[in-house]
Enzyme design. Structure first.
Site, PDB file in Angstrom:
ATOM      1  N   ASP A 185     -29.026  47.603  44.265  1.00 56.97           N
ATOM      2  CA  ASP A 185     -28.594  47.860  42.897  1.00 56.97           C
ATOM      3  C   ASP A 185     -29.826  47.720  42.002  1.00 56.97           C
ATOM      4  OD1 ASP A 185     -27.693  47.868  40.326  1.00 56.97           O
ATOM      5  OD2 ASP A 185     -25.993  46.508  40.678  1.00 56.97           O
ATOM      6  N   LYS A 243     -29.104  52.272  33.132  1.00 62.47           N
ATOM      7  CA  LYS A 243     -30.036  51.764  32.107  1.00 62.47           C
ATOM      8  C   LYS A 243     -31.209  52.713  31.812  1.00 62.47           C
ATOM      9  CE  LYS A 243     -28.120  47.233  32.253  1.00 62.47           C
ATOM     10  NZ  LYS A 243     -27.729  46.307  33.262  1.00 62.47           N
ATOM     11  N   TYR A 261     -25.057  40.670  39.729  1.00 61.79           N
ATOM     12  CA  TYR A 261     -24.068  41.391  38.936  1.00 61.79           C
ATOM     13  C   TYR A 261     -24.175  42.868  39.264  1.00 61.79           C
ATOM     14  CZ  TYR A 261     -21.613  43.127  34.746  1.00 61.79           C
ATOM     15  OH  TYR A 261     -20.741  43.753  33.876  1.00 61.79           O
TER      16      TYR A 261
HETATM   17  C1  LIG Z   1     -26.210  46.392  33.820  1.00 61.08           C
HETATM   18  C2  LIG Z   1     -26.023  46.327  35.275  1.00 61.08           C
HETATM   19  C3  LIG Z   1     -24.919  46.943  35.905  1.00 61.08           C
HETATM   20  C4  LIG Z   1     -23.791  47.566  35.138  1.00 61.08           C
HETATM   21  O1  LIG Z   1     -24.180  48.677  34.397  1.00 61.08           O
HETATM   22  P1  LIG Z   1     -23.242  49.108  33.157  1.00 61.08           P
HETATM   23  O2  LIG Z   1     -23.895  50.363  32.683  1.00 61.08           O
HETATM   24  O3  LIG Z   1     -23.267  47.980  32.202  1.00 61.08           O
HETATM   25  O4  LIG Z   1     -21.884  49.354  33.707  1.00 61.08           O
HETATM   26  C5  LIG Z   1     -24.870  46.950  37.282  1.00 61.08           C
HETATM   27  N1  LIG Z   1     -25.829  46.365  38.007  1.00 61.08           N
HETATM   28  C6  LIG Z   1     -26.894  45.754  37.453  1.00 61.08           C
HETATM   29  C7  LIG Z   1     -27.953  45.148  38.312  1.00 61.08           C
HETATM   30  C8  LIG Z   1     -27.013  45.702  36.065  1.00 61.08           C
HETATM   31  O5  LIG Z   1     -28.047  45.053  35.531  1.00 61.08           O
END
Ligand SMILES: *Cc1c(COP(=O)(O)O)cnc(C)c1O
Length: 433
Positions: A239, A267, A144
């Site tokens: 990511d 995060k 994701y």
């Molecule tokens: C949470 C998450 C996102 C998206 O971040 P948001 O602040 O919710 O837009 C993207 N990549 C990873 C791996 C994530 O865990």
């Protein structure tokens, strides 16, 4: 337990908020029932509107490395708020947070802040495309990268078929530029490059996949990706929105010793406030506007409150040399303890743990990718979730998420959780046909 106030709050919310929530997973659709509305949190504990308390393993889905309402973070946010919430002009706090990030993640010479991880990964792939002047990206099934069009693509039946949108509203043309391959399958990546020679701008990956439950890379998988991207002159994007400053000070890249070309963050770096960031070498980041041609902007990017929360959080990370060791031990205690409980009750399971992240699947087979993760018994997960909720333990309301431990969790919290799990499975087992 009764959840009357939460149920009333949800029905009131549904009258004015689509589906009653502002992020889909919060609605408890995957586990059934009505979402618990939270009133406050402190350390490892959250309190709901009905007055129940829970040991929290959701931690705002990852950001709260230091737990809820950490005093240093709260104080920094209050002080920043008193100076003014936003200016739309540069502030020194942005440089300070960028310096903290670059000093702890050596692959980053330059960063750019955004207001969410979604925005940061969108911008990172735009940069990869602009830098290479190629259009296609490779992503992995089950990874994701936020709720943006290029990422909402599933693999379909064959890994190399053109992407099929996983949500109405994602244009076919966008999906066609996203090539989806199975996680932990380096041969599929090489096959994608062979099939689309010279067209692939980059590969984006969660180096520890945390959004299909927790799935770790097999030996040499990430190394092979690095080699392939270097050989094909494609941009390797890690990511680390979830893993950055959570599995180690320098993220997965520090643990595995691999230097991606671009890194996406979010995060933890915002300490619970809205944030995202992407960064990489000076050379690639120079392609961003205003120095370069690839556009990026945001009214609230580098927001002073988010910067203040991020600085307070990352200073705590920088100054605490045993933080990740302690988190690792505590999280291991939890996963080993859960495995022992499940063993005792005769429940087939797989557990995983990396730093302060953990995962649990209800299947007898090893989980290495999305297809094997999907074998988990999700109806058992739903029962487990509700049984734990009733016993004061808050887990993610979906099988396909990671759990998180914070520096505010104690051995006592873990012991309480394991006792609850033992009791929960005694009840679930007794209810089985
Ligand atoms: C949470 C998450 C996102 C998206 O971040 P948001 O602040 O919710 O837009 C993207 N990549 C990873 C791996 C994530 O865990």
């Amino acid at each position: 337990m009764t959840y009357e106030r939460s149920i009333a709050a949800f029905s009131r919310a549904r009258n004015v908020i689509a589906g009653g929530v502002n992020s889909s997973v919060r609605a408890f659709k995957a586990v059934g029932g009505s979402p618990v509305f939270i009133k406050s949190g402190s350390g490892a504990i959250v309190y709901d509107v009905d007055g129940h308390e829970y040991v929290d393993y959701v931690l705002s889905w990852g950001p709260l490395l230091l737990g809820h309402a950490n005093p240093a973070v709260t104080k920094a946010i209050a002080a920043a708020a008193a100076r003014g919430a936003s200016f739309g002009a540069p502030t020194e706090a942005e440089t300070e947070l960028a310096e903290l990030i670059c000093s702890m993640m050596p692959s980053l010479d330059r960063v750019r802040f955004t207001s969410s991880g979604t925005e940061a990964s969108m911008s990172a792939i735009r940069l990869a495309r602009g830098y290479t002047r190629r259009d296609k990206i490779v992503k992995f099934a089950g990874c994701y990268h936020g709720a943006a069009d290029p990422f909402l693509i599933s693999a379909g039946s064959s890994a190399l078929t053109l992407g099929i949108p996983s949500s109405p509203g994602v244009p076919r043309a966008t999906a066609a530029d996203t090539i989806v391959v199975p996680y932990n399958d380096p041969d599929a990546v090489d096959a994608a490059f062979a099939a689309h020679s010279g067209e692939i701008a980059g590969v984006i990956i969660e180096p520890y996949a945390g959004n299909m439950g927790l799935v770790l890379p097999q030996s040499q998988f990430l190394e092979r990706l690095r080699e392939t991207c270097t050989r094909e002159r494609a941009v390797l994007i890690f990511d680390e929105v979830m893993t950055g400053f959570r599995v180690a000070r320098g993220g997965v890249q520090e643990r595995v010793g691999i230097r991606p070309d671009l890194t996406v963050l979010g995060k933890v770096i915002g300490g619970g406030l809205p944030i995202g960031a992407f960064g990489g070498s000076e050379d690639v980041m120079a392609y961003l506007s205003p120095d370069g041609p690839v556009f990026h902007a945001g009214t609230l990017s580098g927001n002073p409150l988010a910067m203040a929360a991020g600085i307070a959080t990352l200073k705590a990370v920088r100054d605490d040399f045993t933080l990740f060791e302690r988190l690792d031990v505590l999280t291991g205690l939890l996963t080993n303890g859960l495995a022992a409980v499940l063993e005792k009750h005769g429940v087939a399971h797989q557990t995983a743990h990396a730093g302060s992240m953990f995962g649990l699947f209800f299947t007898a087979d090893p989980v290495v990718d999305l297809a094997s993760a999907m074998k988990s018994d999700t109806s058992l997960y739903a029962k487990y979730f509700h049984a734990m909720l009733d016993r004061g333990i808050l887990l993610a309301p979906s099988q396909f998420e990671s759990g998180f431990v914070s520096s505010a969790h104690s051995t006592r919290d873990i012991e309480r959780t394991l006792a609850a799990a033992d009791d929960a499975f005694a009840e679930i087992g007794a209810a089985a046909p």
